[in-house]
Design a protein around this motif. Structure first.
Motif, mmCIF file in Angstrom:
data_model
loop_
_atom_site.group_PDB
_atom_site.id
_atom_site.type_symbol
_atom_site.label_atom_id
_atom_site.label_comp_id
_atom_site.label_asym_id
_atom_site.label_seq_id
_atom_site.Cartn_x
_atom_site.Cartn_y
_atom_site.Cartn_z
ATOM 1 N N SER A 147 0.821 -1.032 -0.033
ATOM 2 C CA SER A 147 -0.042 0.045 0.014
ATOM 3 C C SER A 147 0.951 1.188 -0.053
ATOM 4 O O SER A 147 0.540 2.260 -0.663
ATOM 5 C CB SER A 147 -0.955 -0.010 1.168
ATOM 6 O OG SER A 147 -1.625 1.177 1.146
ATOM 7 N N ASP A 148 1.928 1.216 0.617
ATOM 8 C CA ASP A 148 2.825 2.474 0.782
ATOM 9 C C ASP A 148 3.914 2.357 -0.383
ATOM 10 O O ASP A 148 4.216 3.721 -0.496
ATOM 11 C CB ASP A 148 3.598 2.085 1.943
ATOM 12 C CG ASP A 148 2.957 2.469 3.263
ATOM 13 O OD1 ASP A 148 1.640 2.992 3.236
ATOM 14 O OD2 ASP A 148 3.274 2.030 4.347
ATOM 15 N N ALA A 149 3.932 1.418 -1.226
ATOM 16 C CA ALA A 149 4.821 1.354 -2.271
ATOM 17 C C ALA A 149 4.492 2.613 -3.411
ATOM 18 O O ALA A 149 3.414 2.705 -3.737
ATOM 19 C CB ALA A 149 5.168 0.209 -2.856
ATOM 20 N N THR A 150 5.503 3.211 -4.096
ATOM 21 C CA THR A 150 5.133 4.238 -4.974
ATOM 22 C C THR A 150 6.177 4.024 -6.151
ATOM 23 O O THR A 150 6.975 2.920 -5.989
ATOM 24 C CB THR A 150 5.474 5.688 -4.526
ATOM 25 O OG1 THR A 150 6.943 5.787 -3.875
ATOM 26 C CG2 THR A 150 4.577 6.112 -3.243
ATOM 27 N N GLU B 166 9.941 10.991 -7.138
ATOM 28 C CA GLU B 166 8.769 9.768 -6.767
ATOM 29 C C GLU B 166 7.665 10.238 -6.927
ATOM 30 O O GLU B 166 7.080 11.407 -6.836
ATOM 31 C CB GLU B 166 9.060 9.737 -5.050
ATOM 32 C CG GLU B 166 8.325 8.680 -4.416
ATOM 33 C CD GLU B 166 8.433 8.622 -3.220
ATOM 34 O OE1 GLU B 166 7.667 7.658 -2.187
ATOM 35 O OE2 GLU B 166 9.215 9.048 -2.603
ATOM 36 N N SER C 168 3.490 10.246 -6.746
ATOM 37 C CA SER C 168 2.634 10.297 -5.513
ATOM 38 C C SER C 168 1.534 9.238 -5.436
ATOM 39 O O SER C 168 0.828 8.993 -4.817
ATOM 40 C CB SER C 168 1.635 11.571 -5.358
ATOM 41 O OG SER C 168 1.063 12.013 -6.966
ATOM 42 N N ARG C 169 1.738 8.299 -6.768
ATOM 43 C CA ARG C 169 0.517 7.419 -6.818
ATOM 44 C C ARG C 169 0.816 6.240 -6.056
ATOM 45 O O ARG C 169 2.351 5.769 -5.860
ATOM 46 C CB ARG C 169 0.428 7.102 -8.441
ATOM 47 C CG ARG C 169 0.000 8.104 -9.268
ATOM 48 C CD ARG C 169 -0.313 7.521 -10.795
ATOM 49 N NE ARG C 169 -1.230 6.341 -10.996
ATOM 50 C CZ ARG C 169 -0.990 5.463 -11.853
ATOM 51 N NH1 ARG C 169 -0.380 5.647 -12.744
ATOM 52 N NH2 ARG C 169 -1.908 4.461 -11.704
ATOM 53 N N HIS C 170 0.050 5.156 -5.620
ATOM 54 C CA HIS C 170 0.302 4.052 -4.995
ATOM 55 C C HIS C 170 -0.216 2.712 -6.134
ATOM 56 O O HIS C 170 -1.310 2.511 -5.879
ATOM 57 C CB HIS C 170 -0.128 4.118 -3.776
ATOM 58 C CG HIS C 170 0.474 5.087 -2.757
ATOM 59 N ND1 HIS C 170 1.408 4.954 -1.865
ATOM 60 C CD2 HIS C 170 -0.134 6.306 -2.499
ATOM 61 C CE1 HIS C 170 1.688 5.863 -1.402
ATOM 62 N NE2 HIS C 170 0.844 6.908 -1.679
ATOM 63 N N TYR D 105 -0.116 -0.337 -6.149
ATOM 64 C CA TYR D 105 -0.612 -1.631 -5.765
ATOM 65 C C TYR D 105 -1.627 -1.615 -4.652
ATOM 66 O O TYR D 105 -2.234 -2.702 -4.342
ATOM 67 C CB TYR D 105 0.867 -2.282 -4.748
ATOM 68 C CG TYR D 105 1.773 -2.425 -5.748
ATOM 69 C CD1 TYR D 105 1.910 -3.339 -6.862
ATOM 70 C CD2 TYR D 105 3.237 -1.807 -5.382
ATOM 71 C CE1 TYR D 105 3.071 -3.511 -7.866
ATOM 72 C CE2 TYR D 105 4.338 -1.836 -6.217
ATOM 73 C CZ TYR D 105 4.163 -2.813 -7.416
ATOM 74 O OH TYR D 105 5.290 -3.151 -8.015
ATOM 75 N N ARG D 106 -2.249 -0.521 -4.529
ATOM 76 C CA ARG D 106 -3.481 -0.308 -3.647
ATOM 77 C C ARG D 106 -4.521 -1.032 -4.015
ATOM 78 O O ARG D 106 -5.193 -1.710 -3.127
ATOM 79 C CB ARG D 106 -3.581 1.209 -3.361
ATOM 80 C CG ARG D 106 -2.606 1.753 -2.080
ATOM 81 C CD ARG D 106 -3.030 2.910 -1.722
ATOM 82 N NE ARG D 106 -2.032 3.495 -0.600
ATOM 83 C CZ ARG D 106 -2.223 4.793 -0.083
ATOM 84 N NH1 ARG D 106 -2.893 5.454 -0.608
ATOM 85 N NH2 ARG D 106 -1.310 5.020 0.608
#
Length: 512
Positions: A448-451, A464, A466-468, A470-471
């Motif tokens: 969830s935290d991965a970007t 980096e 701002s999208r995630h 794998y959420r």
């Protein structure tokens, strides 16, 4: 709406909500089926005997049962320690010798397991969201649900193990607060402090570094001893709880070595200091205290048979001989071939893929059927093949003790079963499930935290996103976990199903 969300975004509220939801699921129609399910015929009767019920009340009918009552103050369950049966007895004492009464303690333990796992998740991750997720996964874990609704021992074993590891995390927090922070060596080119107090500042650093070297090693650590009590209680339910004690000892040595690895004190030197300074305390907490708890649970037995250590030891050795000599196959005198002594045995390596879950109850209703199938939630069990290795990798790669806390108890409770020749059942995996769930939460949190990090070759800069990405997978996992629990619900509680709908849930031949 935002005000309502703020109210629910509190740790205490999260714990209360998880406890309430899990309790509703576990206690719903708990008295169905009204008769004994699977090995309830042993443990419910034993609980009734313990509180002084008559043969009629406790349904002691056969000559074998009368023999065991006279010689063991038990029935066929005499081969296990008494604590789990005493917990069952308390429900019978409160509500009578009926299905709700003998299942009450299991349902209560199963509810509190969700509470404890949620508390552990909050202590590990410091997030209300992941506290909810951990509690939710326990609530909808199918094996936990079934075992919390029958009067067997395994849910009580799991209860004490989870409580023991909750206390172990609290012990780590307790000692960390009392350990001075390490002060790094000042850089050679550091500027002196404003005002020319370079000497005083340097002296302060030296003093701080000397203090930090003296890592506290108190014998009295209240949460560690509480963990010893809880884990001793687990052994007093089933001897297999000793593997959890082994896991607690290993974790303690690892954590204490890490706590002492600072400055010029390397890992091996820190480990030597840990062995020297912590072993006595660990022996007290995880050997002597559990042994004392184990002996205390036998006091009613001593009171019944007389205070003879010799008779007690003979009872222990007889139990050991029973488990040692129990075989998976026996010679059929009619066919002259060796056949399984039970149709639902499964080896430890078969637990994670759920190759042979146990049917606890079946009633043929003509075109329809009722069944209670002790099966796990596929999203927890099948994905353990991914989440435990990921947690192990994170522990190695990031030196993250939270991941190690998940991996060590899982492996040390599971791998020893590979070496045991005694026949095993799928539901022996129950004490593993809290750590399987915490591994899932650990993995889902990282996903969830991965970007996405992009590299610009022209400027050689990293940006980096701002999208995630794998959420959506995290959401899909949770929706499927809840959905599969709802889908399997009829075969978890013994609801009436048509043959077609029953087969839609019993997916494989090994599940029949």
């Amino acid at each position: 709406m935002s005000s309502l969300l703020e109210r629910f975004n509190r740790p205490v509220v999260a714990i209360l909500v998880i406890t309430a939801v899990t309790g509703i699921l576990r206690f719903w129609d708990l008295g169905h089926p009204s008769g004994f399910v699977f090995d309830e015929v042993y443990y419910a009767k034993a609980g009734c005997i313990f509180i002084g019920g008559s043969d009629q009340t406790c349904q002691i009918h056969s000559s074998d049962e009368h023999y065991w009552v006279e010689h063991k103050w038990d029935v066929g369950s005499w081969v296990h320690p008494p604590l789990g049966k005493w917990m069952t007895a308390m429900g019978i004492k409160a509500f009578g010798m009926n299905a709700f009464g003998w299942r009450f303690a299991s349902a209560l333990a199963g509810t509190l397991i969700a509470t404890f796992v949620a508390l552990i998740a909050y202590l590990l991750f410091g997030s209300v969201v992941w506290t909810y997720v951990a509690g939710l996964l326990v609530a909808v874990e199918s094996l936990n649900h079934v075992q919390a609704r029958v009067a067997l021992l395994d849910v009580h074993l799991e209860f004490w193990i989870v409580l023991g590891f909750l206390f172990l995390v609290l012990d780590r927090r307790w000692i960390d607060r009392r350990t001075p922070q390490w002060v790094p060596e000042p850089e050679a080119n550091d500027e002196p402090a404003e005002g020319g107090l370079e000497l005083d500042a340097g002296q302060d650093v030296v003093v701080a570094r000397r203090a930090a070297r003296r890592v506290p090693s108190p014998i009295w650590r209240p949460w560690r001893f509480a963990a010893g009590v809880a884990l001793g209680a687990s052994v007093s339910v089933k001897w297999s709880g000793i593997t959890a004690i082994g896991a607690a000892v290993v974790l303690s040595y690892i954590w204490e070595t890490t706590r002492r690895t600072r400055g010029d004190v390397g890992r091996w030197r820190a480990f030597g200091r840990t062995i020297l300074l912590e072993t006595f305390g660990l022996v007290l907490a995880f050997a002597l205290v559990p042994f004392a708890v184990y002996m205390v649970t036998w006091f009613p037995w001593f009171n019944h048979f007389g205070w003879s250590l010799k008779a007690w030891w003979e009872n222990q050795t007889a139990s050991w001989d029973y488990h040692r000599d129990l075989t998976e196959f026996a010679l059929d005198s009619k066919t002259g071939t060796y056949t399984p002594t039970h149709p639902y045995y499964s080896k430890a390596w078969e637990w994670i893929p759920m190759l042979r879950p146990v049917s606890f109850y079946v009633k043929d209703l003509g075109p329809d059927i009722r069944q209670i199938l002790s099966i796990g939630n596929p999203m927890v069990f099948w994905f353990t093949a991914w989440t435990i290795p990921y947690a192990a990798f994170a522990w190695w790669r990031k030196r993250d003790w939270h991941a190690g806390f998940v991996v060590v108890p899982f492996l040390m409770q599971w791998l020893p079963w590979m070496l045991v020749s005694r026949p095993q059942f799928f539901f022996y995996a129950l004490p593993l499930t809290p750590f399987m769930i915490l591994a899932a939460v650990y993995t889902l949190r990282d996903m969830s935290d991965a970007t996405i990090v992009l590299h610009d070759p022209e400027t050689d800069e990293y940006v980096e996103s701002s999208r995630h990405p794998y959420r959506p997978i995290v959401w899909a996992y949770l929706i499927l976990a809840v959905g599969l629990f709802a889908w399997f619900w009829p075969v978890l509680v013994g609801s009436r199903l048509s043959d077609t709908m029953w087969r839609a849930r019993v997916w494989f031949r090994g599940w029949i």
